[in-house]
Scaffold this active site. Structure first.
Site, mmCIF file in Angstrom:
data_model
loop_
_atom_site.group_PDB
_atom_site.id
_atom_site.type_symbol
_atom_site.label_atom_id
_atom_site.label_comp_id
_atom_site.label_asym_id
_atom_site.label_seq_id
_atom_site.Cartn_x
_atom_site.Cartn_y
_atom_site.Cartn_z
ATOM 1 N N GLY A 183 7.765 8.939 17.111
ATOM 2 C CA GLY A 183 7.053 7.738 16.688
ATOM 3 C C GLY A 183 5.784 7.594 17.508
ATOM 4 O O GLY A 183 4.671 7.813 17.039
ATOM 5 N N CYS A 241 1.125 -19.944 25.692
ATOM 6 C CA CYS A 241 1.639 -20.825 26.753
ATOM 7 C C CYS A 241 2.844 -20.186 27.432
ATOM 8 O O CYS A 241 3.976 -20.666 27.289
ATOM 9 C CB CYS A 241 1.990 -22.171 26.160
ATOM 10 S SG CYS A 241 0.577 -22.876 25.333
HETATM 11 N N1 LLP Z 1 14.621 8.005 16.873
HETATM 12 C C1 LLP Z 1 15.392 6.953 17.245
HETATM 13 C C2 LLP Z 1 16.787 6.961 16.872
HETATM 14 C C3 LLP Z 1 14.820 5.890 17.983
HETATM 15 O O1 LLP Z 1 15.582 4.881 18.365
HETATM 16 C C4 LLP Z 1 13.443 5.931 18.326
HETATM 17 C C5 LLP Z 1 12.816 4.843 19.081
HETATM 18 C C6 LLP Z 1 12.676 7.031 17.893
HETATM 19 C C7 LLP Z 1 13.301 8.049 17.182
HETATM 20 C C8 LLP Z 1 11.218 7.155 18.166
HETATM 21 O O2 LLP Z 1 10.978 7.251 19.538
HETATM 22 P P1 LLP Z 1 9.500 7.615 20.077
HETATM 23 O O3 LLP Z 1 9.174 8.993 19.610
HETATM 24 O O4 LLP Z 1 8.571 6.602 19.537
HETATM 25 O O5 LLP Z 1 9.637 7.520 21.550
HETATM 26 N N2 LLP Z 1 9.088 -0.639 21.644
HETATM 27 C C9 LLP Z 1 9.270 0.328 22.707
HETATM 28 C C10 LLP Z 1 9.831 1.640 22.213
HETATM 29 C C11 LLP Z 1 11.159 1.489 21.473
HETATM 30 C C12 LLP Z 1 11.691 2.803 20.947
HETATM 31 C C13 LLP Z 1 12.873 2.600 20.079
HETATM 32 N N3 LLP Z 1 13.422 3.777 19.466
HETATM 33 C C14 LLP Z 1 7.934 0.502 23.439
HETATM 34 O O6 LLP Z 1 6.947 -0.128 23.072
HETATM 35 O O7 LLP Z 1 7.864 1.249 24.410
#
Ligand code: LLP
Length: 433
Positions: A291, A360
């Site tokens: 992602g 706030c």
């Molecule tokens: N696959 C699964 C099962 C996941 O839970 C996630 C992310 C991904 C793939 C993708 O992960 P990435 O490649 O983006 O690291 N909001 C948080 C990150 C939450 C990630 C949740 N799961 C932040 O802003 O750091």
């Protein structure tokens, strides 16, 4: 590749001047570079060329239809976590048959919808869910393709809120019981087909060590499941980390703090080099679910300095974006580089400031005591590396309309989400008569 750079002392995204963009479209404004997104997809796709593989972009990172459409056109599959994300993928031109559906709490409606759309696989997070999917598939007269998510109990060495692969996390099924569950399911659950095995140990990993540890631990299990149950794929999840400090193409401006501690990027070449050899031997289709890597450095958030406030202890720069627009600093102590859209005349003249939003809440800040060049009221600044988990986590807190999003393609700029209006804020509310 990161397509943000200074040209004649003005920040550009590809060939588009961002000061003009901010003036025309207002702030806060999310800006994404098309070239960066497509480049990142191609890099990862080529790095995995030796494997029979499918890249399933994790929609949660940035689910704008235009982004989904870009990736769909490049041949990407999608990792979804809700019926809403599946709906978006379809609306964005993606193929449901290339979607994997993760998440610990799928509802009957979501499972039914996904079955009707013919998704590639449900990534199942508990034994209870496996039975639930079996029942719903039976009602629908369908066979649901499933993969269990294994929790390998590996420390991803990332922020505790985005670490998922340890036994104490809510995700996945314990490594030791996986084989038993597959055996029971094969015998007793007539409406599921065991098609794969999945894992995801966490997000924003900046070294290959935890990936190697997890692959080495889980690949032999995948091999056994292939032998005994004929599974077709092994998904190694997402998690490739990006640079949050020092990502700008043009080199690091001198006012960057912690210059000598800039995180080294985890390159896709290093990532692939570390895991491909062990995965190739499996002879399975390998799925990756990136992602952040795909969109993180492709986006920034522009905000305007509204006021300067000099207190006894600190100097605050109050800007027009808040934690409701970009929550990462407040939620994960996330660091984002902040740079002015107009390059300062004297880069060496810095002052330690707190850049804060209008919300706030004391936690509504983007940086504290950070050396920044002179910033006057009306100046635009950019919060870099905000393309992932930025807009998607924005809210209407304090009744602030959601910001606009634009996609830059060379000299062209497309509005891909209009700024919300005040009417939008109350559109679904009713006062009882
Ligand atoms: N696959 C699964 C099962 C996941 O839970 C996630 C992310 C991904 C793939 C993708 O992960 P990435 O490649 O983006 O690291 N909001 C948080 C990150 C939450 C990630 C949740 N799961 C932040 O802003 O750091």
């Amino acid at each position: 590749m990161h397509s943000f750079h200074y040209q004649n002392d003005r920040l550009f995204c590809e060939q588009t001047d961002l000061i003009s963009a901010a003036e025309e479209h207002g702030t806060p404004l999310y800006v994404y570079s098309k070239a960066t997104v497509t480049d990142h997809f191609s890099r990862l796709d080529s790095a995995l060329a030796q494997l029979d593989h499918m890249v399933c972009y994790a929609v949660k990172a940035n689910s704008n239809l235009a982004i989904l459409n870009l990736l769909a056109k490049q041949g990407s599959g999608f990792d979804i976590v809700s019926g809403g994300e599946l709906f978006r993928v379809i609306a964005g031109g993606g193929d449901p048959a290339m979607c994997t559906f993760a998440g610990v709490g799928k509802t009957e409606d979501e499972i039914t919808y996904a079955l009707q759309q013919g998704i590639y696989s449900f990534n199942v997070e508990s034994e209870a869910e496996l039975h639930y999917i079996n029942e719903i598939a039976k009602k629908q007269g369908k066979i649901a393709p499933v993969a269990l998510r294994v929790n390998p109990n590996v420390d991803a060495k990332t922020h505790k809120y985005i670490s998922t692969g340890k036994s104490e996390n809510k995700f996945g099924v314990d490594f030791d019981v996986i084989e038993e569950i597959y055996a029971t399911a094969a015998q007793q659950l007539a409406h599921v087909k065991l098609v794969g095995l999945q894992m995801h140990i966490g997000s924003q990993l900046t070294s290959v060590g935890p990936f190697i540890e997890a692959v080495n631990k889980v690949a032999p299990l995948a091999a056994k499941l292939k032998k005994h149950h004929g599974i077709e794929f092994f998904s190694v999840g997402g998690g490739i980390g990006i640079i949050y400090q020092g990502a700008l193409d043009s080199g690091n401006p001198s006012w960057w703090e912690n210059k000598d501690e800039l995180a080294t990027p985890l390159t896709v070449a290093a990532y692939a080099g570390a895991i491909v050899p062990a995965l190739r031997e499996l002879g399975l289709k390998i799925i990756v679910e990136p992602g952040r890597y795909m969109v993180g450095n492709a986006g920034l958030l522009i905000t305007k300095v509204l006021f300067e406030k000099r207190g006894q202890a600190k100097t605050f720069k109050v800007v027009d974006a808040g934690m409701n627009d970009l929550i990462r600093p407040a939620l994960y102590q996330g660091y984002h580089d902040i740079i002015p859209l107009r390059k300062p005349a004297d880069e060496a003249a810095t002052e330690a400031v707190d850049i804060v939003g209008p919300i706030c809440e004391t936690g509504d800040f983007f940086c504290q005591d950070r050396p920044m060049p002179a910033l006057a009221e009306g100046d635009f600044i950019a919060l870099l590396s905000s393309g992932a988990y930025g807009f998607v986590m924005a809210s209407n807190y304090n009744s602030r309309p959601l910001p606009a999003e634009v996609l830059v393609d060379g000299e062209k700029l497309h509005v891909i989400r209009e700024r919300q209006t005040l009417e939008d804020l109350i559109a679904h509310e009713k006062i009882p008569l």
